[in-house]
Every structure is written in structure tokens, then in C-alpha cells.
Design a protein around this motif. Structure first.
Motif, PDB file in Angstrom:
ATOM      1  N   UNK A  65      27.013  52.844  79.599  1.00 57.70           N
ATOM      2  CA  UNK A  65      27.666  54.235  80.078  1.00 57.70           C
ATOM      3  C   UNK A  65      29.122  53.689  80.534  1.00 57.70           C
ATOM      4  N   UNK A  66      30.242  54.106  79.864  1.00 59.61           N
ATOM      5  CA  UNK A  66      31.419  53.510  80.277  1.00 59.61           C
ATOM      6  C   UNK A  66      32.674  54.790  80.708  1.00 59.61           C
ATOM      7  N   UNK A  67      33.444  54.329  81.343  1.00 55.04           N
ATOM      8  CA  UNK A  67      34.405  55.462  81.880  1.00 55.04           C
ATOM      9  C   UNK A  67      35.182  54.955  83.106  1.00 55.04           C
ATOM     10  N   UNK A  68      36.393  55.696  83.454  1.00 55.68           N
ATOM     11  CA  UNK A  68      36.974  55.245  84.358  1.00 55.68           C
ATOM     12  C   UNK A  68      36.419  55.610  85.856  1.00 55.68           C
ATOM     13  N   UNK A 231      22.975  50.509  81.494  1.00 52.95           N
ATOM     14  CA  UNK A 231      24.221  49.432  82.099  1.00 52.95           C
ATOM     15  C   UNK A 231      25.398  50.317  82.177  1.00 52.95           C
ATOM     16  N   UNK A 232      25.924  50.533  83.431  1.00 54.59           N
ATOM     17  CA  UNK A 232      26.989  51.207  83.863  1.00 54.59           C
ATOM     18  C   UNK A 232      28.308  50.220  84.103  1.00 54.59           C
ATOM     19  N   UNK A 233      29.320  50.527  83.520  1.00 57.19           N
ATOM     20  CA  UNK A 233      30.208  49.568  83.669  1.00 57.19           C
ATOM     21  C   UNK A 233      31.789  50.371  83.147  1.00 57.19           C
ATOM     22  N   UNK A 234      32.848  49.426  83.633  1.00 55.45           N
ATOM     23  CA  UNK A 234      34.358  49.986  83.197  1.00 55.45           C
ATOM     24  C   UNK A 234      34.928  49.178  82.284  1.00 55.45           C
ATOM     25  N   UNK A 235      34.387  47.850  82.184  1.00 52.88           N
ATOM     26  CA  UNK A 235      34.969  46.931  81.450  1.00 52.88           C
ATOM     27  C   UNK A 235      34.434  46.905  80.018  1.00 52.88           C
ATOM     28  N   UNK A 236      35.261  47.448  78.747  1.00 55.97           N
ATOM     29  CA  UNK A 236      34.643  47.404  77.689  1.00 55.97           C
ATOM     30  C   UNK A 236      34.681  46.055  76.967  1.00 55.97           C
ATOM     31  N   UNK A 237      35.315  45.120  77.488  1.00 50.49           N
ATOM     32  CA  UNK A 237      35.348  43.942  76.913  1.00 50.49           C
ATOM     33  C   UNK A 237      33.983  43.182  77.193  1.00 50.49           C
ATOM     34  N   UNK A 238      33.237  43.572  78.223  1.00 54.68           N
ATOM     35  CA  UNK A 238      32.050  42.829  78.367  1.00 54.68           C
ATOM     36  C   UNK A 238      31.109  43.782  77.798  1.00 54.68           C
ATOM     37  N   UNK A 239      31.080  45.169  77.819  1.00 60.00           N
ATOM     38  CA  UNK A 239      30.102  46.116  77.277  1.00 60.00           C
ATOM     39  C   UNK A 239      30.003  45.977  75.799  1.00 60.00           C
ATOM     40  N   UNK A 240      30.980  45.700  75.184  1.00 62.81           N
ATOM     41  CA  UNK A 240      30.807  45.281  73.867  1.00 62.81           C
ATOM     42  C   UNK A 240      29.972  44.447  73.178  1.00 62.81           C
ATOM     43  N   UNK A 241      29.590  43.230  74.123  1.00 61.23           N
ATOM     44  CA  UNK A 241      28.733  42.189  73.526  1.00 61.23           C
ATOM     45  C   UNK A 241      27.500  42.062  74.208  1.00 61.23           C
ATOM     46  N   UNK A 242      27.094  43.220  74.907  1.00 55.72           N
ATOM     47  CA  UNK A 242      25.980  43.079  75.398  1.00 55.72           C
ATOM     48  C   UNK A 242      24.807  44.418  75.399  1.00 55.72           C
ATOM     49  N   UNK A 243      25.818  45.305  74.587  1.00 55.05           N
ATOM     50  CA  UNK A 243      25.308  46.866  74.415  1.00 55.05           C
ATOM     51  C   UNK A 243      24.889  46.968  73.033  1.00 55.05           C
ATOM     52  N   UNK A 244      23.753  47.680  72.922  1.00 53.37           N
ATOM     53  CA  UNK A 244      23.241  48.222  71.486  1.00 53.37           C
ATOM     54  C   UNK A 244      23.893  49.501  71.212  1.00 53.37           C
ATOM     55  N   UNK A 245      23.915  50.416  72.106  1.00 57.34           N
ATOM     56  CA  UNK A 245      24.802  51.636  72.048  1.00 57.34           C
ATOM     57  C   UNK A 245      25.589  51.783  73.186  1.00 57.34           C
ATOM     58  N   UNK A 246      26.553  52.743  72.991  1.00 57.98           N
ATOM     59  CA  UNK A 246      27.595  52.814  74.069  1.00 57.98           C
ATOM     60  C   UNK A 246      27.850  54.589  74.425  1.00 57.98           C
ATOM     61  N   UNK A 247      27.841  55.074  75.618  1.00 60.26           N
ATOM     62  CA  UNK A 247      28.105  56.424  75.663  1.00 60.26           C
ATOM     63  C   UNK A 247      29.586  56.475  76.516  1.00 60.26           C
TER      64      UNK A 247
END
Length: 438
Positions: A65-68, A231-247
Motif C-alpha cells: 500500500x503506497x502513497x504520500x 507492506x506499507x511504504x512510500x518508496x516505490x523504488x523499493x516496493x516494485x521489487x518486493x511486491x506481488x500487487x500494489x495499491x
């Protein structure tokens, strides 16, 4: 007696929760949020932190889950572990509603099976407790050990799995670095053998060199224990490589959900576009010429045509009105990756910049080679000039004449300091003399 309690606990878990529901594609839905609203405060002071949030998390995947900051990511994570109450909607775990008022036995099963790794490892650990007790607290509360020897074995095994040593168990959290404290937090969650882990920005408070270690550790646990992550984050460069799906969430509303590669190749919602465009590029020259896309909510006109959260195909969900959804669907069906990052390429500007940098490097090299060998800027010149400021200035100007710039600066610094002190002494003497005459 304790073995019997463990056996009854497992029986209760099976009868209360049952099997996960399965979607049309055969995926097991471990957690489901349905039209969730979360509000803080009452009356005119009420703030709606999350609005109509709906998504599923499948068993064994990493859903990010990503966002500012302030978008509602942590609020949703805390609602999953039953800390934040819902104003509307419901949260289902393994097909059973776990939001609102539920039986005490079910509440214990939720606590047992859903653990959280917090953002701040320093604030989330009890400073007055040893690491041994911190990791064992869940084991004590749920009687997840047969005897004291079994508890010690489980704790020592877990502390070794997170990369720490058995002697660390007798220490307190303040004796560890940030990365080590986060490992303790992960060990505290994993020793409970949960099915779902809510990781609330677990690496944002860590140094860059430590982040990869913590992420690799979490991935290892997922593979070994078949864990599911929110996984809650705001850094998409990290999220891209560990996530199966992204909201993607914006001001409490989910605006887009897709698989990791789908989202980065086809970012359809303008807010997702802006998040991806903000990812730093390692090349300084490219980063300098990158065009940053800024999201403006006023581009949407929802006064008549109300928006909906719609699946446009390819398991890609986007929030928009009918006109926007049709545009998104048309764009996706072209199957041409959407460029979220734009770099302005001006050959003449790049050539001039390269030539200017080359000239600066050449000038710096020439200045370095032409500098006298003994121009070291020794502090002794400053000390001597402090006690003999006039002589220090004379010697300094001699140094400058022969291009001993570092030595000249030291003489000048010491002489100026000496003159200021001397002037202060003279001024105090004159004041005292004036007072004596009066």
C-alpha cells in the motif's frame, strides 16, 4: 496441562476461522477489506481518514500500500490489527468478519495470526524489558510453549534467524542500533508464527545500507514460513521489487490496484503517474533533466459523472468516472507501456554542460599541480600570527606573493584573531582608566 491448552487453542482456531474463501481464479483470499471508512473525531471536527477502501490480499503474496505521508496507509494497517475502529464497512479474515465487536476467542485468534512490524523500532519496543522478554511476551500470553526449555529454544532459534546472537537476549533495546532494533521487532512478530504480517514502513527509519538486509530477512521468512505481507511504504523504488500487487492510496481513497509490473508499465491514474515520476534516477545528469509530474486533483470533474472503482481488465483496478474509465481502458488495450518518467534531451545543452565540466576539471587539475609543495596550511602559522599579529600579516602577504595560498590563509586567520583580542584588551584598559579618572 499446557499441551492440552495448546491443543484446545488449535481446535478453537479451526472452528472459528475455517478455510479461506477462493476467488474466480482459484486464489485464496486471506484478508478482505469491503467499503471501509475510518473517521477520527465527532461532529464538525470529524476527519475522514479512509474512504470506501476495498481490496483483497491473497495467501502467500506481498500486497503493498503506497502513497504520500498522511494518505491513510498506516490507518488501514492499524485497522487490520483492530486498533483503529471502522466507521463503516468491514474487514474479513479467512472469510470471518474481524472488525467491530467480536467474540473474545476470535479476538485472540486475530491477535495470534496477524502481527505487525512497526515503523519506529525505538518507540515500539519496551525500553525497560530485556530482548528475551520482548520476544517471549507473545509466547507467554498465548501459552505457545510446553515448558521453560521449549520457550528458551524457540527464542534462541528466532534470535539467530534474524541475525543476532544469544547473548543479545539479556540486553535492553537502547543498547542496539536502529537496524538491530528492527530485527528484534521482526523476531517478536515472527515467533508467534503468524499468517499475516502488517509491515508499516519497516525500513524508512533505517540507513540505506541496512534496508536491503531487513528486506532480504523479511523475504526469507516469507519463503520459509509461507507468510502473507501487507507492506506499507512510500518508496516505490523499493516496493516494485518486493511486491506481488500494489495499491495506490490518495487522501484515504484507493485510486489504483494492479500487479507490480502492470502498475509500473501502465500507470493509468494521474496520481500514480506522479508517484512514479518522483522516483530518483541514479544518474545525476538524467535526474537534472527529468520532468517532475505534479498531480492536480482539479483535473477531475466529478460533479455530475460520479467516479467508481472499476476493473478495466488484466486485474487492473482504477478509480474514475465513466469518461476516465473508458480512456484508461482504451490506453491499456493498446498494450503500449505508459511513460511515467520524461527526460528532456537537449543535445546542445548537454554538450555545453559537458564542455563546461571538462574546463572546470582541467582548471582544478592545473591549480593543484601548480601549487607549491610546502603550501600545507600548517596551524602553527595561525598560532604564531595570533601572538605576533603584525608580523603574521607581513609573513602572510609574502606567502600570497609566492602563491602559498594555504599558508597565507592560516597567517591571516591567526593575525585577525590576535588583533581582535588585542583591541578588546586595549578597550577594556581604556574603560578602566576612564572609570579611575572619574
Amino acid at each position: 496441562m499446557r499441551e492440552e491448552a495448546n491443543r484446545l487453542s488449535k481446535m478453537t482456531k479451526k472452528s472459528l476461522l475455517g478455510d479461506c474463501p477462493v476467488d474466480a481464479e482459484g486464489r485464496e483470499i486471506l484478508l478482505s477489506l469491503k467499503n471501509v471508512d475510518i473517521t477520527f473525531g465527532k461532529g464538525e471536527n470529524a476527519v475522514r481518514a479512509v474512504t470506501d477502501a476495498s481490496f483483497d490480499i491473497y495467501r502467500g503474496e506481498t500486497f503493498s500500500l503506497v502513497g504520500e505521508s498522511g494518505s491513510g496507509k498506516t490507518t488501514i494497517g492499524r485497522a487490520v490489527i483492530r486498533v483503529n475502529p471502522l466507521a463503516a464497512g468491514e474487514i474479513d479474515y479467512r472469510g470471518v468478519r474481524i472488525s467491530g465487536k467480536i467474540p473474545h476467542a476470535l479476538d485472540r485468534e486475530v491477535i495470534r495470526n496477524i502481527q505487525m512490524v512497526f515503523q519506529d523500532p525505538a518507540a515500539s519496543l519496551n525500553e525497560r524489558a530485556t530482548v528475551d522478554y520482548i520476544i517471549s511476551e507473545g509466547l507467554y500470553n498465548f501459552h505457545l510453549f510446553e515448558n521453560e526449555a521449549d520457550r528458551v529454544r524457540k527464542v534462541e532459534k528466532m534470535i539467530a534467524q534474524v541475525g543476532l546472537l544469544p547473548e543479545h537476549l539479556t540486553r535492553y533495546p537502547h543498547e542496539f542500533s536502529g537496524g538491530q532494533r528492527q530485527r528484534i521487532g521482526i523476531a517478536r512478530a515472527m515467533v508467534m508464527e503468524p499468517e499475516l504480517v502488517v509491515a508499516d514502513e519497516p525500513i524508512s527509519a533505517l540507513d540505506v545500507s541496512i534496508r536491503a538486509q531487513v528486506l532480504n530477512l523479511m523475504k526469507k521468512f516469507q519463503q520459509e514460513k509461507h507468510l502473507t505481507y501487507l507492506f506499507i511504504a512510500h518508496d516505490l523504488s523499493v516496493v516494485r521489487f518486493i511486491s506481488d500487487r500494489i495499491g495506490v492510496i490518495y487522501k484515504g481513497r484507493i485510486v489504483e490496484i494492479a500487479s507490480a509490473e502492470e502498475l509500473f508499465n501502465f500507470p493509468l491514474h494521474p496520481y500514480t503517474h506522479s508517484l512514479i515520476s518522483a522516483i530518483p534516477i541514479p544518474d545525476p545528469q538524467l535526474e537534472k533533466n527529468k520532468v517532475l509530474y505534479t498531480y492536480d486533483p482539479s483535473i477531475h470533474d466529478y460533479s455530475v459523472d460520479k467516479p467508481e472503482f472499476v476493473d478495466i481488465g488484466h486485474d487492473h483496478w482504477v478509480y474514475g468516472n465513466k469518461e476516465e474509465i473508458e480512456k484508461y481502458r482504451t490506453l491499456r488495450e493498446k498494450n503500449e507501456p505508459v511513460r511515467a518518467i520524461t527526460i528532456t534531451f537537449d543535445p546542445e545543452k548537454l554538450k555545453a554542460s559537458a564542455e563546461e565540466k571538462e574546463a572546470q576539471d582541467a582548471a582544478a587539475e592545473t591549480q593543484f599541480l601548480e601549487a607549491p609543495v610546502h603550501d600545507t596550511g600548517n596551524r602553527l602559522y595561525a598560532i604564531a600570527s595570533f601572538f605576533l599579529p603584525i608580523l603574521g600579516l607581513i609573513v602572510g602577504f609574502v606567502f600570497r606573493h609566492f602563491h602559498y595560498i594555504r599558508n597565507y590563509k592560516m597567517c591571516k586567520k591567526g593575525a585577525v584573531a590576535g588583533l581582535l583580542v588585542l583591541g578588546a584588551i586595549v578597550l577594556i584598559f581604556l574603560l578602566l582608566l576612564l572609570l579611575a579618572v572619574i
